[in-house]
Motif scaffolding. Structure first.
Motif, PDB file in Angstrom:
ATOM      1  N   VAL A 136       0.858  -1.216   0.149  1.00  0.00           N
ATOM      2  CA  VAL A 136       0.246   0.508   0.143  1.00  0.00           C
ATOM      3  C   VAL A 136       0.597   0.647  -0.096  1.00  0.00           C
ATOM      4  CG1 VAL A 136      -1.679   1.506   1.020  1.00  0.00           C
ATOM      5  CG2 VAL A 136      -1.829  -1.590   0.882  1.00  0.00           C
ATOM      6  N   HIS A 137       0.945   2.231  -0.610  1.00  0.00           N
ATOM      7  CA  HIS A 137       1.692   3.416  -1.334  1.00  0.00           C
ATOM      8  C   HIS A 137       1.090   4.115   0.196  1.00  0.00           C
ATOM      9  CE1 HIS A 137       3.420   7.049  -2.822  1.00  0.00           C
ATOM     10  NE2 HIS A 137       3.328   6.457  -3.576  1.00  0.00           N
ATOM     11  N   PRO A 138       2.213   4.511   0.541  1.00  0.00           N
ATOM     12  CA  PRO A 138       2.034   5.340   2.276  1.00  0.00           C
ATOM     13  C   PRO A 138       1.535   6.854   1.606  1.00  0.00           C
ATOM     14  CG  PRO A 138       4.254   5.717   1.246  1.00  0.00           C
ATOM     15  CD  PRO A 138       3.778   4.302   0.015  1.00  0.00           C
ATOM     16  N   SER A 139       1.144   7.044   0.706  1.00  0.00           N
ATOM     17  CA  SER A 139       0.639   8.965   0.368  1.00  0.00           C
ATOM     18  C   SER A 139      -0.767   8.365  -0.078  1.00  0.00           C
ATOM     19  CB  SER A 139       1.402   9.742   0.149  1.00  0.00           C
ATOM     20  OG  SER A 139       1.951   9.326  -1.331  1.00  0.00           O
ATOM     21  N   GLN A 141      -2.121   5.543  -0.618  1.00  0.00           N
ATOM     22  CA  GLN A 141      -2.648   4.691  -0.314  1.00  0.00           C
ATOM     23  C   GLN A 141      -3.121   3.346  -1.628  1.00  0.00           C
ATOM     24  OE1 GLN A 141      -3.623   3.764   2.506  1.00  0.00           O
ATOM     25  NE2 GLN A 141      -2.007   5.135   2.937  1.00  0.00           N
ATOM     26  N   ASP A 142      -2.314   3.453  -2.628  1.00  0.00           N
ATOM     27  CA  ASP A 142      -2.350   2.521  -4.427  1.00  0.00           C
ATOM     28  C   ASP A 142      -2.151   1.299  -3.704  1.00  0.00           C
ATOM     29  OD1 ASP A 142      -3.750   4.505  -5.516  1.00  0.00           O
ATOM     30  OD2 ASP A 142      -1.972   4.975  -7.099  1.00  0.00           O
ATOM     31  N   ILE A 143      -2.276   0.422  -4.093  1.00  0.00           N
ATOM     32  CA  ILE A 143      -2.662  -0.952  -3.568  1.00  0.00           C
ATOM     33  C   ILE A 143      -2.037  -2.085  -5.260  1.00  0.00           C
ATOM     34  CG2 ILE A 143      -3.435  -3.085  -3.138  1.00  0.00           C
ATOM     35  CD1 ILE A 143      -5.443  -2.254  -2.186  1.00  0.00           C
ATOM     36  N   LEU A 144      -0.622  -2.610  -4.129  1.00  0.00           N
ATOM     37  CA  LEU A 144       0.215  -3.453  -5.776  1.00  0.00           C
ATOM     38  C   LEU A 144       0.352  -4.799  -4.889  1.00  0.00           C
ATOM     39  CD1 LEU A 144       1.725  -3.391  -8.143  1.00  0.00           C
ATOM     40  CD2 LEU A 144       3.930  -2.942  -6.720  1.00  0.00           C
ATOM     41  N   LEU A 145      -0.181  -5.530  -5.891  1.00  0.00           N
ATOM     42  CA  LEU A 145      -0.419  -6.829  -5.942  1.00  0.00           C
ATOM     43  C   LEU A 145       1.761  -8.043  -5.884  1.00  0.00           C
ATOM     44  CD1 LEU A 145      -3.707  -7.973  -6.028  1.00  0.00           C
ATOM     45  CD2 LEU A 145      -2.587  -7.443  -3.603  1.00  0.00           C
TER      46      LEU A 145
END
Length: 588
Positions: A136-139, A141-145
């Motif tokens: 989860v990107h800290p700023s 909040q985008d999700i990467l699997l």
């Protein structure tokens, strides 16, 4: 004992080193798996069985075997495999909505989580490398699997180290669940924090091979009692049979293959020397170490030391001698103590109730292992029948040592047909032994020194003894026989070989012999002797020059009285009450 007697009873020099029966090297090199047909067949059946998903494969050199497994497993898998896995589509959330993740079947290997059917190895990994991760990107909040090894091996095989599963046992529990259900579910890595959104699970069809040594697999089996209901089991054999010519030919072909990979060439004498050195390690002429690591190290050590690419037996012997010197500091200090008489070990003359046993010394934290003679003494007093093991009394001996002591005592009582209450007491000591000892390989020496003390017959100090006995007097094999022989030989040689010195060994250890060239040369020249014996009767006849028990229809001279008769005479003499006399009657 005359030198002719020694020659008749001892082993000839050409029996002291093993020799290959094959007379020429095969033309075609062979790969490692040619020597492992059982493991190869087990792997083939496992990969073809659709309902089995994990195999426990016993392997000692895991790094080397993992590399060797990759091409073999790839060869066994079908060439054309369907695309497995899914493609995850992530609709990122914003300040007013949660992220949405959908899933659809993968259409090409380039899809996000498409299984490539790969054969992968992971001798160490953590949970993120094995099962993937939700980032989860800290700023924003985008999700990467991100896929893990278990996803990449979908449709293929994952080779993993058992040590990793033992160190992180929760990995095994989750991996086992995935393999049993054939489905992958996402979990949060943080125990108190949920996933940022729902992530669909999907089907996995991965086979896992767990590599481990016997101890690691045993520990895993103790932690998971149902392990082998779920998992297959096979072994990469640690030792290869060398019993027949075909097996020897296959081994030589494999050594040729390793030599080619290492950039060296071997003449035929090299195979004999390699075989002899490997027998020293295995202590069995019919089984030698199969480890590619061991063989590669021997080849490269010889090439590096000789600075040559064409190697002969001389080059391997030179490396062996160099390593003996390199590891020899502790050994030389021990021998110096004996030669300087700081530790008393006699190698000449005859003494009642004293014998040279043979032991192997190992120092923790080092590869050092060598043979050392040990002086064993016995004092007998006629009394309550207790045989005192001084080492055991002082907690310096292990259970196996005590077992050997009891067997020697029981064996003697059986042969002499003594009552259960022995009519003598004895004190047995490993003189100047200040550390812990264990093992039953001294039980033959203990028997002989006990017989010597009871019969008042001297034991030759130029003969050292090793062997374990049973209650019926049979002599059984012991370990470390090469080191034991060479240890006593070294002491005798440095004091000066007399032409009488030698060792008594169990006849069953002949197949363990792979002695140094120095010992073989001394035996060939009649300067040192090795006597194989099958039972205590042969051993006693050899060292005492008398029969242990009386034989029927045999007439004995006075100086040939059987040992059992001498012992019984001493017992009877001590047991006989003192005769009354007139002097004793008036004595106060």
């Amino acid at each position: 004992m005359s030198s002719s007697f020694f020659q008749e009873q001892s082993l000839t020099w050409d029996t002291l080193q093993p020799q290959l029966t094959i007379t020429e090297a095969p033309i075609l090199p062979l790969d490692f798996w040619t020597l492992q047909p059982t493991a190869q067949k087990a792997l083939s059946l496992f990969l073809q069985h659709s309902a089995r998903s994990v195999m426990m494969l016993k392997a000692d050199d895991k790094a080397d075997y993992a590399e060797l497994l990759i091409p073999l497993v790839r060869q066994m898998l079908p060439e054309e495999r369907s695309i497995l896995g899914v493609n995850y589509s992530v609709a990122q959330g914003d300040s007013f909505s949660f992220p949405q993740i959908s899933v659809e079947p993968a259409k090409s290997p380039e899809d996000n989580f498409a299984g490539r059917g790969e054969v992968l190895t992971a001798l160490y990994c953590d949970q993120f490398q094995l099962f993937g991760n939700v980032k989860v990107h800290p700023s924003s909040q985008d999700i990467l699997l991100t896929p893990g090894l278990i996803h990449q091996a979908n449709g293929g095989v994952l080779i993993i180290d058992s040590a990793t599963l033992l160190a992180q046992f929760d990995l095994w529990q989750r991996l086992k669940h995935i393999l049993q259900t054939q489905r992958f579910d996402w979990y949060s890595a943080h125990p108190f924090k949920a996933l940022p959104c729902e992530i669909p699970s999907y089907s996995l069809n991965t086979k896992v091979i767990v590599l481990g040594n016997r101890t690691e697999l045993a520990t895993l089996g103790e932690l998971d009692e149902d392990l082998y209901r779920f998992a297959d089991y096979a072994e990469i054999e640690s030792y290869l049979s060398m019993a027949d010519m075909k097996e020897q030919k296959n081994w030589i072909g494999y050594v040729q293959n390793l030599a080619k990979e290492s950039g060296v060439t071997l003449d035929f004498s090299s195979f004999h020397k390699l075989y002899q050195l490997l027998v020293r390690e295995s202590e069995n002429r019919f089984l030698i170490n199969s480890s590619p690591t061991v063989l590669k190290n021997m080849l490269l050590n010889a090439a590096t030391f000789s600075q040559k690419t064409f190697l002969s037996a001389v080059d391997f012997e030179a490396v062996f001698q160099q390593q003996a010197r390199q590891h020899g500091f502790l050994r030389e200090q021990t021998y110096a103590d004996i030669l300087n008489e700081q530790v008393y070990v006699e190698t000449d003359g005859e003494i009642v109730g004293q014998v040279n046993g043979l032991s192997v010394i190992e120092y923790p934290g080092t590869p050092v292992k060598f043979g050392e003679p040990s002086r064993i003494s016995c004092i007998v007093q006629f009394g309550e029948g207790e045989v005192v093991d001084v080492e055991r009394k002082n907690e310096l001996a292990g259970n196996l040592h005590s077992k050997g002591m009891m067997i020697a005592q029981a064996c003697l009582s059986n042969i002499l047909e003594l009552p259960s209450q022995l009519p003598f007491s004895a004190s047995l000591v490993f003189e100047q032994s200040y550390g812990e000892i264990d093992g039953d390989s001294a039980s033959l020496a203990i028997f002989c020194v006990l017989v010597s003390a009871l019969s008042d017959l001297p034991l030759p100090q130029h003969i050292a003894i090793t062997g374990s006995i049973d209650q019926f007097g049979l002599i059984h094999a012991v370990g470390g026989v090469n080191d034991k022989i060479e240890g006593f030989f070294t002491i005798c040689k440095r004091r000066g070989l007399s032409g009488k010195q030698g060792v008594i060994i169990p006849a069953t250890t002949i197949q363990q012999l792979s002695l140094s060239d120095e010992v073989v040369s001394a035996v060939k020249n009649g300067e040192f002797f090795i006597f194989p014996v099958e039972d205590i009767y042969q051993a006693c006849e050899l060292i005492f020059q008398r029969d242990l028990v009386m034989e029927e229809d045999k007439i004995y001279e006075e100086n040939e009285t059987p040992i059992s008769r001498l012992i019984q005479q001493r017992i009877d003499f001590r047991a006989e009450p003192a005769k009354k006399s007139l002097f004793n009657f008036f004595r106060f």
